[in-house]
Design an enzyme around this catalytic site. Structure first.
Site, PDB file in Angstrom:
ATOM      1  N   ARG A 106       0.861  -1.187   0.000  1.00 46.22           N
ATOM      2  CA  ARG A 106       0.000   0.000   0.000  1.00 46.22           C
ATOM      3  C   ARG A 106       0.888   1.224   0.000  1.00 46.22           C
ATOM      4  O   ARG A 106       1.772   1.358   0.834  1.00 46.22           O
ATOM      5  CB  ARG A 106      -0.911   0.055   1.222  1.00 46.22           C
ATOM      6  CG  ARG A 106      -1.484   1.465   1.393  1.00 46.22           C
ATOM      7  CD  ARG A 106      -2.541   1.607   2.441  1.00 46.22           C
ATOM      8  NE  ARG A 106      -3.771   0.986   2.022  1.00 46.22           N
ATOM      9  CZ  ARG A 106      -4.958   1.300   2.543  1.00 46.22           C
ATOM     10  NH1 ARG A 106      -5.058   2.201   3.491  1.00 46.22           N
ATOM     11  NH2 ARG A 106      -6.027   0.680   2.129  1.00 46.22           N
ATOM     12  N   HIS A 133      -7.500   0.731  -6.157  1.00 45.07           N
ATOM     13  CA  HIS A 133      -7.694   0.021  -4.878  1.00 45.07           C
ATOM     14  C   HIS A 133      -8.475  -1.266  -5.169  1.00 45.07           C
ATOM     15  O   HIS A 133      -9.634  -1.411  -4.763  1.00 45.07           O
ATOM     16  CB  HIS A 133      -8.455   0.928  -3.905  1.00 45.07           C
ATOM     17  CG  HIS A 133      -8.444   0.453  -2.476  1.00 45.07           C
ATOM     18  ND1 HIS A 133      -7.670  -0.607  -2.041  1.00 45.07           N
ATOM     19  CD2 HIS A 133      -9.110   0.912  -1.381  1.00 45.07           C
ATOM     20  CE1 HIS A 133      -7.873  -0.777  -0.750  1.00 45.07           C
ATOM     21  NE2 HIS A 133      -8.739   0.130  -0.330  1.00 45.07           N
ATOM     22  N   GLN A 136     -10.481  -3.655  -2.621  1.00 45.70           N
ATOM     23  CA  GLN A 136     -11.715  -3.058  -2.093  1.00 45.70           C
ATOM     24  C   GLN A 136     -12.908  -3.392  -2.977  1.00 45.70           C
ATOM     25  O   GLN A 136     -14.024  -3.626  -2.488  1.00 45.70           O
ATOM     26  CB  GLN A 136     -11.534  -1.537  -1.986  1.00 45.70           C
ATOM     27  CG  GLN A 136     -12.763  -0.792  -1.486  1.00 45.70           C
ATOM     28  CD  GLN A 136     -13.040  -0.997  -0.009  1.00 45.70           C
ATOM     29  OE1 GLN A 136     -12.142  -0.857   0.814  1.00 45.70           O
ATOM     30  NE2 GLN A 136     -14.289  -1.305   0.341  1.00 45.70           N
ATOM     31  N   ASP A 229     -16.908   8.105  -1.373  1.00 41.06           N
ATOM     32  CA  ASP A 229     -15.599   7.963  -0.722  1.00 41.06           C
ATOM     33  C   ASP A 229     -15.228   9.353  -0.199  1.00 41.06           C
ATOM     34  O   ASP A 229     -15.908  10.346  -0.505  1.00 41.06           O
ATOM     35  CB  ASP A 229     -14.575   7.454  -1.758  1.00 41.06           C
ATOM     36  CG  ASP A 229     -13.184   7.212  -1.166  1.00 41.06           C
ATOM     37  OD1 ASP A 229     -13.057   7.137   0.074  1.00 41.06           O
ATOM     38  OD2 ASP A 229     -12.218   7.100  -1.950  1.00 41.06           O
ATOM     39  N   CYS A 270     -16.129   2.838   1.230  1.00 40.30           N
ATOM     40  CA  CYS A 270     -15.003   1.951   1.554  1.00 40.30           C
ATOM     41  C   CYS A 270     -14.495   2.167   2.977  1.00 40.30           C
ATOM     42  O   CYS A 270     -13.846   1.284   3.534  1.00 40.30           O
ATOM     43  CB  CYS A 270     -13.875   2.163   0.545  1.00 40.30           C
ATOM     44  SG  CYS A 270     -13.354   3.874   0.399  1.00 40.30           S
ATOM     45  N   ARG A 315     -13.909  -7.182   3.329  1.00 43.64           N
ATOM     46  CA  ARG A 315     -12.500  -6.990   2.939  1.00 43.64           C
ATOM     47  C   ARG A 315     -11.697  -8.228   3.308  1.00 43.64           C
ATOM     48  O   ARG A 315     -10.842  -8.678   2.568  1.00 43.64           O
ATOM     49  CB  ARG A 315     -11.887  -5.770   3.660  1.00 43.64           C
ATOM     50  CG  ARG A 315     -12.444  -4.419   3.298  1.00 43.64           C
ATOM     51  CD  ARG A 315     -12.270  -4.058   1.846  1.00 43.64           C
ATOM     52  NE  ARG A 315     -10.891  -4.157   1.373  1.00 43.64           N
ATOM     53  CZ  ARG A 315      -9.887  -3.340   1.707  1.00 43.64           C
ATOM     54  NH1 ARG A 315     -10.088  -2.320   2.512  1.00 43.64           N
ATOM     55  NH2 ARG A 315      -8.661  -3.524   1.237  1.00 43.64           N
TER      56      ARG A 315
HETATM   57  N1  NVA Z   1      -9.632   7.317  -1.693  1.00 45.99           N
HETATM   58  C1  NVA Z   1      -9.252   6.949  -0.347  1.00 45.99           C
HETATM   59  C2  NVA Z   1      -9.524   5.498  -0.116  1.00 45.99           C
HETATM   60  C3  NVA Z   1      -9.240   5.032   1.277  1.00 45.99           C
HETATM   61  C4  NVA Z   1      -9.532   3.576   1.484  1.00 45.99           C
HETATM   62  C5  NVA Z   1      -7.799   7.282  -0.128  1.00 45.99           C
HETATM   63  O1  NVA Z   1      -6.981   6.957  -0.988  1.00 45.99           O
HETATM   64  O2  NVA Z   1      -7.472   7.871   0.905  1.00 45.99           O
HETATM   65  N1   CP Z   2     -11.065   0.799   2.966  1.00 48.49           N
HETATM   66  C1   CP Z   2      -9.777   0.747   3.309  1.00 48.49           C
HETATM   67  O1   CP Z   2      -8.895   0.467   2.487  1.00 48.49           O
HETATM   68  O2   CP Z   2      -9.543   1.002   4.611  1.00 48.49           O
HETATM   69  P1   CP Z   2      -8.119   1.219   5.302  1.00 48.49           P
HETATM   70  O3   CP Z   2      -7.547   2.496   4.735  1.00 48.49           O
HETATM   71  O4   CP Z   2      -8.412   1.311   6.763  1.00 48.49           O
HETATM   72  O5   CP Z   2      -7.237   0.055   4.962  1.00 48.49           O
END
Ligand code: NVA
Ligand code: CP
Length: 327
Positions: A106, A133, A136, A229, A270, A315
């Site tokens: 990540r 992502h 997800q 989101d 998410c 998840r």
């Molecule tokens: N679009 C958000 C998703 C978090 C799971 C981010 O990248 O922060």
């Molecule tokens: N939805 C999601 O990816 O959550 P986290 O950022 O907590 O991993």
């Protein structure tokens, strides 16, 4: 044709066929049922997995860990590696590939996860980048399968908000692959890139899907799912003011849910979500901009429409399926 994903990386849903995605969703369902029965069968015994994180996480990290432990694998959580600082991504990949059977990443750049996959020699799973992502999306579609009494290719799925972020991009790709009616509802400046839209419209031609972009909130009519989101993704924290201006008209509230004309419409997110002031950022936003919530009201978040915690649970089951299928 039987599906075999052994040895494959999971970098973007673009790399997978409709059948392969369906296979992972069905495997998730089976693994979820298996866990519920209390089965002690472990299919990843002896496997070692590394979880590389540049950005914060609750769900993704915990889902990978619990999924791995459930199936007997060992996990290393790595946040302070030499990667990118004193050691190239290529060299890091070559080292990790000698220790581990699978690598989760990540972070910021999609190129990083691609480079890990190119050089490690083991399956690499994208746990979120600026661009995509994909794990997800499996959780989201499993949740839709559980709650909407229609096949995925009959579902109208409306994504509201920052439609060019990792979630907007990945949901559009997943929807195109599964032949869904996908609507990106956003101000024009936050539409997904023309290139990706054109690519996904080509995919949709094959699968019977529809990819629609609109600025008009009335287009939520007949939606089975309203998905949103955060307005500001990780790494973009200097953009709150501009995004609040652009996206305030697109907040998911009860008025928008009613506009679906579907009493059973689902609300999905998410997570994490800014639906109240019980967070440091939520309180700062209230103080600076006077908003009680951002992308979704507390009322919708806590309503009967909301399946956000089912998504969060899924998840784990879907990430488990990705690991089991590819290892
Ligand atoms: N679009 C958000 C998703 C978090 C799971 C981010 O990248 O922060
Ligand atoms: N939805 C999601 O990816 O959550 P986290 O950022 O907590 O991993």
């Amino acid at each position: 044709m039987p599906v075999n994903l052994k040895g494959r990386s999971f970098i973007t849903l673009k790399d997978f066929t409709t059948e392969e995605i369906r296979y992972m969703l069905n495997l998730s369902k089976d693994l979820k049922a298996k866990k519920r029965t209390g089965s002690k069968e472990k299919v990843l015994e002896g496997k070692n997995i590394v979880l590389l994180f540049e950005k914060s996480s609750t769900r993704t990290r915990c889902a990978f860990e619990v999924a791995a432990y459930d199936e007997g694998a060992n996990v290393t959580f790595l946040t302070n590696s030499q990667m990118g600082k004193k050691e190239s991504i290529e060299d890091t990949a070559k080292v990790l590939g000698r220790y581990y059977d699978g690598i989760e990443f990540r972070g910021f750049k999609q190129e990083t996860v691609e480079s890990l996959a190119a050089h490690s020699g083991v399956p690499v799973w994208n746990g979120l980048t600026d661009l995509y992502h994909p794990t997800q999306i499996l959780a989201d579609f499993l949740t839709v399968m559980e709650h909407v009494d229609k096949p995925l290719n009959k579902v109208k799925f409306v994504y509201v908000g920052d439609a060019r972020n990792n979630m907007g991009n990945s949901l559009m790709i997943g929807a195109a692959k599964m032949g869904m009616h996908f609507v990106a509802l956003a101000p024009k400046s936050l539409f997904p890139s023309e290139k990706l839209v054109a690519e996904m419209r080509e995919v949709a031609k094959e699968t019977g899907g529809i990819i629609e972009l609109t600025e008009n909130i009335d287009d939520v009519k007949d939606a089975d799912v309203i998905y949103t989101d955060v307005w500001v993704s990780m790494g973009e924290e200097d953009q709150f003011e501009e995004r609040i201006k652009l996206l305030s008209p697109y907040q998911v509230n009860m008025e928008m849910m009613k506009k679906t004309n579907n009493a059973d419409a689902l609300f999905m997110h998410c997570l994490p979500a800014f639906h109240d002031q019980n967070t440091v950022v939520g309180r700062e936003i209230k103080e600076k901009f006077g908003l009680d919530s951002m992308e979704v009201t507390d009322e919708v978040f806590r309503s009967k429409h909301s399946v956000v915690f089912d998504e969060a649970e899924n998840r784990m089951h879907t990430i488990k399926a990705v690991m089991v299928a590819t290892l």
